[in-house]
Design a protein around this motif. Structure first.
Motif, PDB file in Angstrom:
ATOM      1  N   UNK A 239       0.889  -1.361  -0.010  1.00 28.25           N
ATOM      2  CA  UNK A 239       0.230   0.461   0.121  1.00 28.25           C
ATOM      3  C   UNK A 239       0.641   0.909   0.266  1.00 28.25           C
ATOM      4  N   UNK A 240       0.378   2.404  -0.133  1.00 31.02           N
ATOM      5  CA  UNK A 240       0.792   3.716  -1.069  1.00 31.02           C
ATOM      6  C   UNK A 240       0.079   4.775  -0.667  1.00 31.02           C
ATOM      7  N   UNK A 241       0.181   5.020   0.600  1.00 29.50           N
ATOM      8  CA  UNK A 241      -0.584   5.675   1.441  1.00 29.50           C
ATOM      9  C   UNK A 241       0.265   7.615   1.753  1.00 29.50           C
ATOM     10  N   UNK A 242      -0.585   8.502   1.194  1.00 27.42           N
ATOM     11  CA  UNK A 242      -0.395   9.790   0.907  1.00 27.42           C
ATOM     12  C   UNK A 242      -1.430  10.201   2.405  1.00 27.42           C
ATOM     13  N   UNK A 243      -0.807  10.783   3.481  1.00 22.77           N
ATOM     14  CA  UNK A 243      -1.499  11.223   4.742  1.00 22.77           C
ATOM     15  C   UNK A 243      -1.330  13.280   4.873  1.00 22.77           C
ATOM     16  N   UNK A 244      -2.586  13.659   5.713  1.00 21.46           N
ATOM     17  CA  UNK A 244      -2.012  15.245   5.672  1.00 21.46           C
ATOM     18  C   UNK A 244      -1.364  15.234   6.717  1.00 21.46           C
ATOM     19  N   UNK A 245      -0.090  16.105   6.801  1.00 21.87           N
ATOM     20  CA  UNK A 245       0.236  16.548   7.834  1.00 21.87           C
ATOM     21  C   UNK A 245      -0.472  17.114   8.862  1.00 21.87           C
ATOM     22  N   UNK A 246      -1.168  17.955   8.644  1.00 20.48           N
ATOM     23  CA  UNK A 246      -1.796  18.856   9.812  1.00 20.48           C
ATOM     24  C   UNK A 246      -2.365  17.979  10.207  1.00 20.48           C
ATOM     25  N   UNK A 247      -3.090  16.696   9.806  1.00 20.06           N
ATOM     26  CA  UNK A 247      -4.462  16.667  10.726  1.00 20.06           C
ATOM     27  C   UNK A 247      -3.979  14.624  11.345  1.00 20.06           C
ATOM     28  N   UNK A 248      -3.313  14.851   9.845  1.00 29.24           N
ATOM     29  CA  UNK A 248      -2.580  12.590  11.020  1.00 29.24           C
ATOM     30  C   UNK A 248      -3.567  11.755   9.498  1.00 29.24           C
ATOM     31  N   UNK A 249      -4.701  12.757   9.225  1.00 24.12           N
ATOM     32  CA  UNK A 249      -5.297  11.384   8.228  1.00 24.12           C
ATOM     33  C   UNK A 249      -5.423  11.170   7.134  1.00 24.12           C
ATOM     34  N   UNK A 250      -5.707   9.630   6.781  1.00 26.50           N
ATOM     35  CA  UNK A 250      -4.820   9.906   4.927  1.00 26.50           C
ATOM     36  C   UNK A 250      -5.906  10.671   4.023  1.00 26.50           C
ATOM     37  N   UNK A 251      -5.506  11.015   3.439  1.00 23.92           N
ATOM     38  CA  UNK A 251      -6.114  12.232   2.570  1.00 23.92           C
ATOM     39  C   UNK A 251      -5.791  11.462   0.497  1.00 23.92           C
ATOM     40  N   UNK A 252      -5.422  10.102   0.478  1.00 19.90           N
ATOM     41  CA  UNK A 252      -4.944   9.514  -0.806  1.00 19.90           C
ATOM     42  C   UNK A 252      -4.721   8.007  -0.306  1.00 19.90           C
ATOM     43  N   UNK A 253      -5.340   7.254  -1.738  1.00 20.21           N
ATOM     44  CA  UNK A 253      -4.383   6.567  -1.784  1.00 20.21           C
ATOM     45  C   UNK A 253      -3.708   5.787  -3.186  1.00 20.21           C
ATOM     46  N   UNK A 254      -2.718   5.711  -3.496  1.00 18.50           N
ATOM     47  CA  UNK A 254      -2.303   5.541  -4.641  1.00 18.50           C
ATOM     48  C   UNK A 254      -2.816   3.947  -5.436  1.00 18.50           C
ATOM     49  N   UNK A 255      -3.315   4.010  -6.789  1.00 18.06           N
ATOM     50  CA  UNK A 255      -3.901   2.815  -7.408  1.00 18.06           C
ATOM     51  C   UNK A 255      -3.403   2.834  -8.594  1.00 18.06           C
ATOM     52  N   UNK A 256      -3.022   1.541  -9.154  1.00 21.65           N
ATOM     53  CA  UNK A 256      -2.944   1.046 -10.231  1.00 21.65           C
ATOM     54  C   UNK A 256      -3.402  -0.323 -10.717  1.00 21.65           C
ATOM     55  N   UNK A 257      -2.984  -1.085 -11.422  1.00 19.82           N
ATOM     56  CA  UNK A 257      -3.228  -2.238 -12.338  1.00 19.82           C
ATOM     57  C   UNK A 257      -1.891  -2.807 -12.941  1.00 19.82           C
ATOM     58  N   UNK A 258      -1.704  -3.653 -11.732  1.00 15.68           N
ATOM     59  CA  UNK A 258      -0.064  -3.636 -12.595  1.00 15.68           C
ATOM     60  C   UNK A 258      -0.386  -5.416 -13.686  1.00 15.68           C
ATOM     61  N   UNK A 259       0.923  -5.230 -14.118  1.00 15.38           N
ATOM     62  CA  UNK A 259       0.398  -5.911 -15.583  1.00 15.38           C
ATOM     63  C   UNK A 259       0.198  -7.350 -15.140  1.00 15.38           C
ATOM     64  N   UNK A 260      -0.684  -8.038 -15.835  1.00 18.69           N
ATOM     65  CA  UNK A 260      -0.598 -10.161 -15.612  1.00 18.69           C
ATOM     66  C   UNK A 260      -1.303  -9.949 -14.009  1.00 18.69           C
ATOM     67  N   UNK A 261      -1.881  -9.135 -13.333  1.00 17.59           N
ATOM     68  CA  UNK A 261      -2.408  -9.433 -11.852  1.00 17.59           C
ATOM     69  C   UNK A 261      -1.126  -9.822 -11.560  1.00 17.59           C
ATOM     70  N   UNK A 262       0.096  -9.790 -11.578  1.00 17.13           N
ATOM     71  CA  UNK A 262       1.270  -9.542 -10.459  1.00 17.13           C
ATOM     72  C   UNK A 262       1.426  -8.808  -9.315  1.00 17.13           C
ATOM     73  N   UNK A 263       1.143  -9.530  -8.331  1.00 14.88           N
ATOM     74  CA  UNK A 263       1.141  -8.506  -6.929  1.00 14.88           C
ATOM     75  C   UNK A 263       2.563  -7.775  -6.926  1.00 14.88           C
ATOM     76  N   UNK A 264       2.358  -6.845  -7.069  1.00 12.08           N
ATOM     77  CA  UNK A 264       4.263  -5.739  -6.850  1.00 12.08           C
ATOM     78  C   UNK A 264       3.780  -4.796  -5.966  1.00 12.08           C
TER      79      UNK A 264
END
Length: 435
Positions: free
Chosen positions: A241-266
């Protein structure tokens, strides 16, 4: 902890006698590298070495000017910030962040026909451990300064550095604490740390007092980075998981999302924000990713992200797994290092076009990369014939530099001449067809 100096081979800057785990440009002309053999009694020292870099008209040269030992604790990761004419270096040592205050000085060093060293013993420093830890005494650090003389053997003034251990805090609280990464934000207000307990901890800096404790991941962290404006912090871990956090409140602001090739876990390996050349309020986000299982012909990826949506803007595949990532301070170039062949590559940041490939720069995986800065205001940047230069280091004990020569472009006079010719030919064609 010694090294060969003034190495003049094509790629090699210097070779040390300890594994290298971290590096920072201490000034626009001074490189600080760190590592060590840890607490095992192997005879391999722990600590820093500082090199002065310059270009002699043909190639870059690194001269070792100083070393500083850190006792039984190796330096595994670090981050540096200049505040009030001092450099505050935070080094990851086991489960702690240890701050070092580095002050530059100019002086005359003792003169001899050959180089000598003056060793200064620092008194044992009682460091303050916060948050469920007890006070322990810091191992006695040792600094060593090499000397320089002119052709007549006279004393020469030069920059050297006074390194003093300051405060220390525990940053990881697993059964066997280990800090994996530390970052100081660009404005110097916050520091972030992460280890194998899955927590991201944000601290006030330089006081190193707690601000946020985020249970961010289920597995150990691999990397962190602050956005250039200091508002966001990205974390990546072995849970994929790659998460982006708000420094001000410590809450998650965004999660990076993509589809890896051939459904291989990256798994994400490294992450870096960067400024955008010529823009003051915009920035980019880069990551490198590797397949979880190294079977078949699966490749590593260099990725550029849309920071608003968390979706990919651009992606480049590489023929092997990746280990290191760096972006130049002006945001123009990005560099990656590989896991198996120890190769180094440089790309144009906005297009991800490869402009330099250095195969087999190291005999083992590239631990990290550091660009020669072009924006530092402490001193003019190093003048050279290169458009960009990146330093690579590895556990093979080698410090190397790789330079991108200026690419040939059409001279201004030739471009003007070509435009005139095209306009003239266009006019003739229009006249011929009666347009």
């Amino acid at each position: 902890m010694g090294s060969k100096k003034n190495m003049i081979t094509d790629c090699l800057l210097a070779k040390v006698n300890f594994p290298l785990y971290a590096a920072e440009m201490l000034t626009s002309r001074h490189l600080l590298v760190a590592g060590g053999g840890g607490s095992a009694k192997t005879g391999v020292a722990n600590g820093f070495e500082i090199y002065e870099l310059y270009h002699n008209g043909k190639y870059f040269v690194a001269e070792e000017i100083q070393r500083h030992e850190t006792g039984s604790r190796a330096v595994m990761n670090m981050s540096l910030k200049h505040i009030d004419r001092r450099a505050l270096l935070v080094a990851g040592q086991e489960g702690h962040s240890q701050m070092f205050v580095i002050s530059s000085k100019v002086g005359q060093l003792p003169t001899k026909e050959t180089q000598i060293s003056s060793r200064r013993e620092s008194s044992s420093t009682e460091v303050r451990q916060r948050r469920r830890t007890e006070s322990t005494s810091q191992d006695t650090p040792k600094s060593q300064i090499s000397t320089t003389t002119d052709s007549s053997g006279n004393q020469m003034k030069r920059i050297y550095f006074d390194i003093k251990a300051a405060d220390s805090v525990q940053t990881d609280f697993s059964t066997e604490p280990y800090q994996r990464v530390v970052r100081i934000c660009l404005n110097g207000k916050f520091m972030a740390t992460a280890g194998i307990d899955g927590h991201v901890r944000i601290w006030h800096f330089p006081r190193m007092t707690p601000f946020h404790d985020i249970k961010a991941h289920e597995k150990e962290l691999d990397d962190l980075d602050f956005s250039p404006d200091g508002k966001y912090l990205i974390s990546i871990a072995k849970d994929g998981i790659a998460s982006v956090w708000s420094v001000n409140n410590g809450k998650e602001a965004l999660k990076l999302k993509w589809t890896p090739p051939e459904n291989v876990k990256y798994l994400y390996k490294r992450c870096r924000y960067s400024t955008i050349e010529g823009e003051t309020d915009k920035y980019r986000l880069f990551t490198i990713s590797n397949p979880l299982h190294k079977a078949g012909k699966q490749r590593g990826f260099l990725q550029q992200w849309n920071i608003e949506t968390g979706r990919l803007n651009n992606i480049v595949s590489i023929d092997e797994s990746l280990s290191a990532l760096a972006v130049r301070d002006d945001g123009r170039f990005v560099s990656i290092g590989t896991m198996f062949t120890g190769s180094v590559m440089i790309y144009i940041a906005f297009s991800l076009q490869q402009v330099l490939y250095v195969p087999n720069a190291h005999s083992m995986f590239v631990t990290g990369l550091e660009f020669i800065p072009v924006l530092n205001k402490d001193a003019p940047p190093i003048s050279s014939d290169a458009e960009a230069s990146v330093i690579s280091y590895s556990v093979d004990n080698r410090i190397c530099i790789h330079s991108l020569q200026y690419r040939h472009t059409l001279p201004a006079w030739a471009a003007i001449f070509l435009i005139i010719v095209i306009l003239f030919l266009t006019f003739l064609m229009c006249s011929y067809f009666g347009i």
